[in-house]
Design a protein around this motif. Structure first.
Motif, PDB file in Angstrom:
ATOM      1  N   ASP A  43      -3.076   1.990   4.565  1.00 35.85           N
ATOM      2  CA  ASP A  43      -3.585   2.450   5.749  1.00 35.85           C
ATOM      3  C   ASP A  43      -2.968   3.957   5.991  1.00 35.85           C
ATOM      4  N   THR A  44      -2.388   4.561   5.152  1.00 35.38           N
ATOM      5  CA  THR A  44      -1.853   5.823   5.264  1.00 35.38           C
ATOM      6  C   THR A  44      -2.638   6.662   4.115  1.00 35.38           C
ATOM      7  N   TYR A  45      -2.578   8.304   4.545  1.00 33.10           N
ATOM      8  CA  TYR A  45      -3.297   9.202   3.741  1.00 33.10           C
ATOM      9  C   TYR A  45      -2.690   9.372   2.268  1.00 33.10           C
ATOM     10  N   ARG A  46      -3.945   9.312   1.370  1.00 31.74           N
ATOM     11  CA  ARG A  46      -3.574   9.619  -0.015  1.00 31.74           C
ATOM     12  C   ARG A  46      -4.295  11.074  -0.266  1.00 31.74           C
ATOM     13  N   ILE A  47      -4.138  11.606  -1.211  1.00 26.74           N
ATOM     14  CA  ILE A  47      -4.884  12.967  -1.864  1.00 26.74           C
ATOM     15  C   ILE A  47      -5.853  12.480  -2.774  1.00 26.74           C
ATOM     16  N   GLY A  48      -7.274  12.992  -2.316  1.00 26.15           N
ATOM     17  CA  GLY A  48      -8.383  12.523  -3.361  1.00 26.15           C
ATOM     18  C   GLY A  48      -8.794  13.708  -3.910  1.00 26.15           C
ATOM     19  N   TYR A  49      -9.803  13.583  -4.812  1.00 25.65           N
ATOM     20  CA  TYR A  49     -10.539  14.808  -5.807  1.00 25.65           C
ATOM     21  C   TYR A  49     -11.815  14.368  -5.863  1.00 25.65           C
ATOM     22  N   ALA A  50     -12.608  15.507  -5.955  1.00 24.77           N
ATOM     23  CA  ALA A  50     -14.064  15.489  -5.976  1.00 24.77           C
ATOM     24  C   ALA A  50     -14.576  16.677  -6.905  1.00 24.77           C
ATOM     25  N   GLU A  51     -15.500  16.662  -7.571  1.00 29.97           N
ATOM     26  CA  GLU A  51     -15.994  17.753  -8.344  1.00 29.97           C
ATOM     27  C   GLU A  51     -17.578  17.901  -8.041  1.00 29.97           C
ATOM     28  N   ILE A  70     -19.280  14.571  -6.469  1.00 29.67           N
ATOM     29  CA  ILE A  70     -18.745  13.517  -7.025  1.00 29.67           C
ATOM     30  C   ILE A  70     -17.263  13.044  -6.766  1.00 29.67           C
ATOM     31  N   ARG A  71     -16.994  11.972  -6.241  1.00 32.64           N
ATOM     32  CA  ARG A  71     -15.647  11.597  -5.776  1.00 32.64           C
ATOM     33  C   ARG A  71     -14.813  11.100  -7.152  1.00 32.64           C
ATOM     34  N   LYS A  72     -13.896  11.910  -7.468  1.00 33.18           N
ATOM     35  CA  LYS A  72     -13.296  11.229  -8.406  1.00 33.18           C
ATOM     36  C   LYS A  72     -11.541  11.120  -8.276  1.00 33.18           C
ATOM     37  N   ASP A  73     -11.442  10.293  -7.155  1.00 33.60           N
ATOM     38  CA  ASP A  73     -10.003  10.078  -6.522  1.00 33.60           C
ATOM     39  C   ASP A  73      -9.064   9.403  -7.919  1.00 33.60           C
ATOM     40  N   ASP A  74      -9.490   8.926  -8.617  1.00 34.52           N
ATOM     41  CA  ASP A  74      -8.451   8.161  -9.481  1.00 34.52           C
ATOM     42  C   ASP A  74      -7.938   9.511 -10.582  1.00 34.52           C
ATOM     43  N   GLN A  75      -8.697  10.650 -10.593  1.00 27.20           N
ATOM     44  CA  GLN A  75      -8.088  11.499 -11.301  1.00 27.20           C
ATOM     45  C   GLN A  75      -7.289  12.553 -10.803  1.00 27.20           C
ATOM     46  N   VAL A  76      -6.899  12.374  -9.313  1.00 24.90           N
ATOM     47  CA  VAL A  76      -6.028  13.439  -8.598  1.00 24.90           C
ATOM     48  C   VAL A  76      -4.835  13.747  -9.219  1.00 24.90           C
ATOM     49  N   GLY A  77      -4.139  12.644  -9.886  1.00 26.72           N
ATOM     50  CA  GLY A  77      -2.822  12.765 -10.755  1.00 26.72           C
ATOM     51  C   GLY A  77      -1.631  13.003  -9.752  1.00 26.72           C
ATOM     52  N   ILE A  78      -1.710  12.600  -8.378  1.00 28.82           N
ATOM     53  CA  ILE A  78      -0.530  12.629  -7.584  1.00 28.82           C
ATOM     54  C   ILE A  78      -0.610  11.728  -6.721  1.00 28.82           C
ATOM     55  N   ASP A  79       0.616  10.738  -6.290  1.00 22.74           N
ATOM     56  CA  ASP A  79       0.658   9.571  -5.260  1.00 22.74           C
ATOM     57  C   ASP A  79       2.018   9.806  -4.697  1.00 22.74           C
ATOM     58  N   VAL A  80       1.999   8.994  -3.970  1.00 24.78           N
ATOM     59  CA  VAL A  80       3.377   8.670  -2.946  1.00 24.78           C
ATOM     60  C   VAL A  80       4.481   8.406  -4.045  1.00 24.78           C
ATOM     61  N   SER A  81       5.706   8.706  -3.790  1.00 24.59           N
ATOM     62  CA  SER A  81       6.807   8.729  -4.493  1.00 24.59           C
ATOM     63  C   SER A  81       7.293   7.098  -4.154  1.00 24.59           C
ATOM     64  N   LYS A  82       8.301   6.824  -4.720  1.00 20.99           N
ATOM     65  CA  LYS A  82       8.814   5.511  -4.827  1.00 20.99           C
ATOM     66  C   LYS A  82       9.848   5.221  -3.535  1.00 20.99           C
ATOM     67  N   ASP A  83      10.507   6.476  -3.301  1.00 20.94           N
ATOM     68  CA  ASP A  83      11.101   6.739  -1.771  1.00 20.94           C
ATOM     69  C   ASP A  83      11.012   8.079  -1.530  1.00 20.94           C
ATOM     70  N   GLY A  84      11.770   8.193  -0.358  1.00 19.56           N
ATOM     71  CA  GLY A  84      12.117   9.519   0.102  1.00 19.56           C
ATOM     72  C   GLY A  84      10.930   9.917   0.946  1.00 19.56           C
ATOM     73  N   TRP A  85      10.827  11.354   1.228  1.00 16.22           N
ATOM     74  CA  TRP A  85       9.920  12.151   2.268  1.00 16.22           C
ATOM     75  C   TRP A  85       8.511  11.751   2.155  1.00 16.22           C
ATOM     76  N   ASP A  86       8.074  11.530   0.898  1.00 14.62           N
ATOM     77  CA  ASP A  86       6.813  11.381   0.779  1.00 14.62           C
ATOM     78  C   ASP A  86       6.392   9.945   0.039  1.00 14.62           C
ATOM     79  N   SER A  87       7.176   9.077   0.457  1.00 17.79           N
ATOM     80  CA  SER A  87       6.990   7.657  -0.219  1.00 17.79           C
ATOM     81  C   SER A  87       5.945   6.731   0.630  1.00 17.79           C
ATOM     82  N   GLU A  88       5.569   7.173   1.915  1.00 12.31           N
ATOM     83  CA  GLU A  88       4.577   6.473   2.679  1.00 12.31           C
ATOM     84  C   GLU A  88       3.129   7.077   2.564  1.00 12.31           C
TER      85      GLU A  88
END
Length: 320
Positions: A238-246, A254-272
């Motif tokens: 229930d926290t933000y992710r980055i999406g992508y569309a063309e 057309i949404r292609k969120d699975d092609q964005v190529g970036i996600d949260v890190s395992k730990d640290g400042w952008d892990s959530e």
């Protein structure tokens, strides 16, 4: 699939001034000289009200801050105005040899937590600062946007301007709290100031649990329009992710969120969470500024798009 390589958290609020107490949210870029860029962001003061500042970095060594604004670039609005409780920058656009700064104004609500509207400031060369175009917003709630509007992106196409913006359509009580529901709509303009709306939705909810889509960013790359944005509300998190569309025409997406190529890190400042992307080009490379946990409380980071062959200086034909 696009693939982004994270280069780290490059700026965290200093807490050394009253107006920059926490957060550096919704970063966006103004190109300066050579490899230097000015990154605007929104910080919160000691009263939790957003104000806009900037830092200057060298993109070839982004971890080093060359300069930081000592004061916010604009004041809050007066009592009763749409921006009395906060101003948050959205994007800088060059129109008719002028610099247009679109921003969000904040009002604290009584029943619901807040209400937003979109304002405009134009850079005054004689005063060497941005001056608000008007005391009121250039885009506010309407028959198409019943609750509020916010976080816009402006694209210049075929002699007109297209604005992609957050449109809040309702508030719902979830777990005894009011929860907003917003997606991305589009407006058009001949001058970048007066906007026509027909309620056209360009990025809509994918399922019943999704409730927030925000901060669209659009670029035309290799003949195709590409949009990045933030979204949240799923069975997995229930926290933000980055999406992508063309889109082929900047209208139908057309949404292609699975092609964005970036996600949260395992730990640290952008892990959530990761959110509020801003994509820009420098030489033959594409970079992304973005926020991490708690909506930018730890500042913003930067990522670089990985090429199919890192030794190949050609453009990203195969990547896209």
């Amino acid at each position: 699939m696009n693939a982004w390589v994270k280069l780290g958290n490059i700026f965290t609020p200093t807490r050394n001034s009253e107006w920059m107490s926490s957060h550096a949210a919704v970063p966006f870029v103004e190109k300066l000289i050579g490899s230097q860029i000015k990154i605007y962001f929104s910080s919160r003061n000691q009263h939790n009200k957003s104000l806009i500042g900037w830092v200057i970095i060298d993109i070839e060594n982004p971890a080093v801050i060359l300069k930081i604004s000592s004061d916010p670039i604009m004041d809050l609005g007066g009592a009763g105005f749409f921006d009395e409780d906060g101003v948050m920058g959205c994007e800088l656009v060059h129109i008719n040899e002028s610099k247009y700064l679109y921003y969000v104004g904040w009002n604290i609500g009584s029943i619901i937590p807040f209400r937003n509207a979109i304002g405009l400031a134009i850079f005054n060369n004689n005063l060497n600062r941005f001056v608000k175009y008007s005391d009121g917003p250039i885009l506010d709630r309407s028959i198409y946007d019943p609750c509020f509007v916010a976080s816009n992106c402006v694209l210049q196409k075929d002699g007109e301007f297209l604005m992609y913006y957050l449109s809040c359509i309702k508030w719902e009580i979830v777990n005894q709290k009011y929860n907003h529901q917003y997606h991305i709509k589009m407006a058009s303009s001949n001058d970048g100031i007066n906007w026509n709306r027909e309620g056209r939705v360009v990025i809509d909810f994918e399922h019943k649990n999704e409730y927030a889509i925000s901060v669209p960013r659009v670029l035309l790359i290799h003949g195709k329009y590409r949009m990045w944005y933030s979204y949240r509300g799923s069975s997995l998190n229930d926290t933000y992710r980055i999406g992508y569309a063309e889109s082929d025409n900047a209208l139908d997406w057309i949404r292609k969120d699975d092609q964005v190529g970036i996600d949260v890190s395992k730990d640290g400042w952008d892990s959530e969470m990761i959110c509020y992307p801003y994509i820009f080009e420098y030489k033959t490379d594409y970079y992304m500024l973005y926020n991490g946990n708690e909506y930018g409380k730890r500042g913003f980071g930067i990522a670089k798009m990985k090429k199919e062959n890192d030794s190949d200086e050609d453009k990203y034909e195969e990547q896209w």
